[in-house]
Scaffold this active site. Sequence first.
Site, PDB file in Angstrom:
ATOM      1  N   ASP A  73       0.833  -1.215   0.000  1.00 50.95           N
ATOM      2  CA  ASP A  73       0.000   0.000   0.000  1.00 50.95           C
ATOM      3  C   ASP A  73       0.866   1.264   0.000  1.00 50.95           C
ATOM      4  OD1 ASP A  73      -1.935   1.949   0.493  1.00 50.95           O
ATOM      5  OD2 ASP A  73      -2.536   1.155   2.451  1.00 50.95           O
TER       6      ASP A  73
ATOM      7  N   HIS B 203      -4.326   4.404   6.549  1.00 45.42           N
ATOM      8  CA  HIS B 203      -3.199   3.914   5.751  1.00 45.42           C
ATOM      9  C   HIS B 203      -1.869   4.253   6.408  1.00 45.42           C
ATOM     10  CE1 HIS B 203      -5.688   2.931   2.234  1.00 45.42           C
ATOM     11  NE2 HIS B 203      -6.416   3.964   2.604  1.00 45.42           N
TER      12      HIS B 203
END
Lengths: 545, 545
Positions: free
Chosen positions: B192, B365
Amino acid sequence: MNNNLRILPLGGLGEIGKNMMAIEYGDEIILIDAGIMFPENDMLGIDTIIPDYKYLLDKLDRVQAVLITHGHEDHVGAIGHLMRDVDAPIYATPLTRGLVEVKLRRAKLLQDVELVTIQAEGTYQIGSFTIEPFRVTHSIPDCVGFGITTPAGLIVHTGDYKFDQTPIDGRPSDFARLAEFSRRGVLALLADSTNADRPGWTGSEAIIQDAFDKLFREAQGRIIVATFASIISRIQLVADMAARYGRKLAITGRSMRDNAKMARKLGYLNIPEEMLIDIDQVANYPNHEICIMATGTQGEPSAVMGRLARGRHRRLRIKKGDTVVFSAHAIPGNEEVVYRTINRLFQRGAHVLYEKIANVHVSGHASQEEMKLMINLVRPKYLIPVHGELRHLKQHAELAKELGYSPNRIAVIENGTPVEFEGDKLIIHERMPGGYVFVDGAGVGDIGWSVVRERDQLAQNGFFMAVVTTNGRGDVIGQPDIISRGIIDMAESDDLIEGAKDTIARVVRQHGANRKPVDKPIRDALNRFVYAGTGKRPFVHVIVK
Amino acid sequence: MNNNLRILPLGGLGEIGKNMMAIEYGDEIILIDAGIMFPENDMLGIDTIIPDYKYLLDKLDRVQAVLITHGHEDHVGAIGHLMRDVDAPIYATPLTRGLVEVKLRRAKLLQDVELVTIQAEGTYQIGSFTIEPFRVTHSIPDCVGFGITTPAGLIVHTGDYKFDQTPIDGRPSDFARLAEFSRRGVLALLADSTNADRPGWTGSEAIIQDAFDKLFREAQGRIIVATFASIISRIQLVADMAARYGRKLAITGRSMRDNAKMARKLGYLNIPEEMLIDIDQVANYPNHEICIMATGTQGEPSAVMGRLARGRHRRLRIKKGDTVVFSAHAIPGNEEVVYRTINRLFQRGAHVLYEKIANVHVSGHASQEEMKLMINLVRPKYLIPVHGELRHLKQHAELAKELGYSPNRIAVIENGTPVEFEGDKLIIHERMPGGYVFVDGAGVGDIGWSVVRERDQLAQNGFFMAVVTTNGRGDVIGQPDIISRGIIDMAESDDLIEGAKDTIARVVRQHGANRKPVDKPIRDALNRFVYAGTGKRPFVHVIVK
């Protein structure tokens, strides 16, 4: 005639009290700034927005002066529109005056308007107002706020500012004059709220020198720096770096070139002649001797960076090894297209630096601690937060409360809301009707929200039209003409058109005998037919001949 | 058949490798996720975008499984589209499975698709692939990444993650399994990159508890919290606060209500029944006993916050004293409309808290330090940054270089670019043609850029049409029909229409004798006439009868 002091922010759209401000006492009015706003993403087709100064139209003879704080578009961009109506001198510092002249020349008004050059330390009498500009630091030189002594008291208007202790031009904000105002007693402070949601202090323009020094030291290839055309101090900074590291400088993008030329002429930009080259000469030098400054930091497709990103620039092409710097902040609403531009530059092989990953930009506006300092320096009786969206003004008010200001000493108002002082009592009036004035093609104020809504419907769903000739006895004569746009691909539209023809024939057969009108039944049937086939609800129009 | 391992990110538009990923070995393919993307502001009329999986269409029999990392829209939103084509089981953890079932039920596919519930600690054999999910923390419970052992080596796919050491559900990321992968040797890490431009560590979901505790303690009136419908952990946090401070909880907005119901049923959301009330019951309690959770953090006009901001909610109205919390991040491209919504809520008298001025949201995130930790934990031979725009992947690559990875061990690729391993040598192939698939009304993939460009032209300039009947001898019969939209206000259009009629009559007189075709001359003349009068260049169409 009203013998109270009135303050009225004009303009519209989020940015409150930024683009134009009226100060009114007795039968005299002075205006501060005349800026444009940029349309939001859903204001389709609109070029720019100018302040709505309808309020002034029956009082134009009372306007004594237009004071300009600094030369950025959101403060001077509408001057060419305003001066068609207003017959009063414009007061501006030398660089700002230069930028105003460019606007007036384009509007073919330069001969008709009186311009008065002011100095940041001067004092000017305009009718019963005494104007005392004071130097503030921002991202353009020659930026001032105004102390305005009125018969009702002293008003201080900050303009756009931050407290940069080490500005590129070596001239910090004029703390002495602010303190002097405070000593005399300030009725109201109108202060910039742009960064009211940023804690701490805004960095000095000097801190980005380090980031630029590093990138100039390390870059092997060409360096291309994009910034706002009007940030003269940033152009100076990059020019200094180019000089330090032996690079030629090419400035491209019409507005930046014009501004740089004017600022050099007036002595606000110091670039040796022999360093400057034309964009066409870039190919004559090795990559490591080239620095280019360009426009297009907001991803505007027609500006230099937008064209480079799409490979559409006629005289320049991004190549592997180029370092591209976005030395600007993405204005809210532009992030998407700015990042798309950055991604495309990466795709073309450039290394791209931008605010989020490198210190290549600082804001020109005060952060929370500076805003508190301004309030404590000026110690006004009333604070009127200006320059910001409502959420910023509210936050500015919160900061003032932390400093001990009670809510009745803070006036959070929107554009079109007059504030009046009865003695030293502040009264907030009802907001006046009005809003923004759209500039659209050749029209100024000709179109409003209803047209924008039409455009939105066309944008979302397209249109579908049919021209049908009938014999008035239930038959279609010949083939209907069918025109559609924005619904589905032309290649896929045959079925839609054939089906529409069948639908029309059916409706005419059912409803069209005895010369009965069939346009409405056809429209309804086509609406249903198109929705069933595509899920879209276009603008449907039917003409029956 | 290819006996090399291939990795292929599908999907499109900025977010690379996020919405769908294909892992291919021999004649076996497994897919990871099937998410939607949201259209950018200039993709007019487009509802959503789904991954372009044309590549798979002649290989559908080879798809062995669809693995889902977690239940957010950008990872499962397209599953209803994909499963019309793919006949393979879906593997998902219990909560994710629940969210997938909702999608499949809406697509009327629930009966036809095999769903396999997996556990984060389990091991699953799918053809020649061994799948080892591992728990990661994100902003929804039951979130996993996948270790995928292939005959060519071990691939680790992180999914969306951050390293939250104090997650609301008490279940941190599975460091042990990541370390175990590392011990075995990892060929490639797909990680990610969303926050690759954020320094440091992303805050724990726990830190926003403090901000919420403070605001619940201080708020006198109602509290209205907006967040994403799928952030189950945020719903839990707010419910806990409401319980602590004796407030009833109403959840409104269909998607949030559906998700909350499902998560409660599966035991992922713990709210006592007696605390929950319907939105219609809100008026039955004093303000300080009310907490409302709602959708619409992105300013969507039809969601709860958008309707409240415009005073258009049927059962709820903002009043002075309300505290409104935007507990979410404004997705790039949405800032303008989000801030407009916030400003309007302020206008209506609410006190509004949002990410910039209060700690009411944290990202789900990883930031830069977490991304470095992930790389050092897994120690892959190759890093393939995924989940992000190209600028994020590039920045992720920069971080890996700081950790000593040489550029040839990092593959920054765009969607549609296959990566192949010959032994342990990584080869990046040419990007395949293709892009995004627009979902527009009833159509999936029926419309492309050409239609969007037509819509853009209509949106910027409108259209202008004339239906003219002539006698073929230079005369217009009757009055031309003139229809325009999106150019100027109807009220101002009389001059335009009259002028157009004169223009048409003139052109027909000049060109229309002897049955000569006049549609093109009329169109050219109208183009010029409309531009001269309005400065706009609409789509002009002429039909001559």
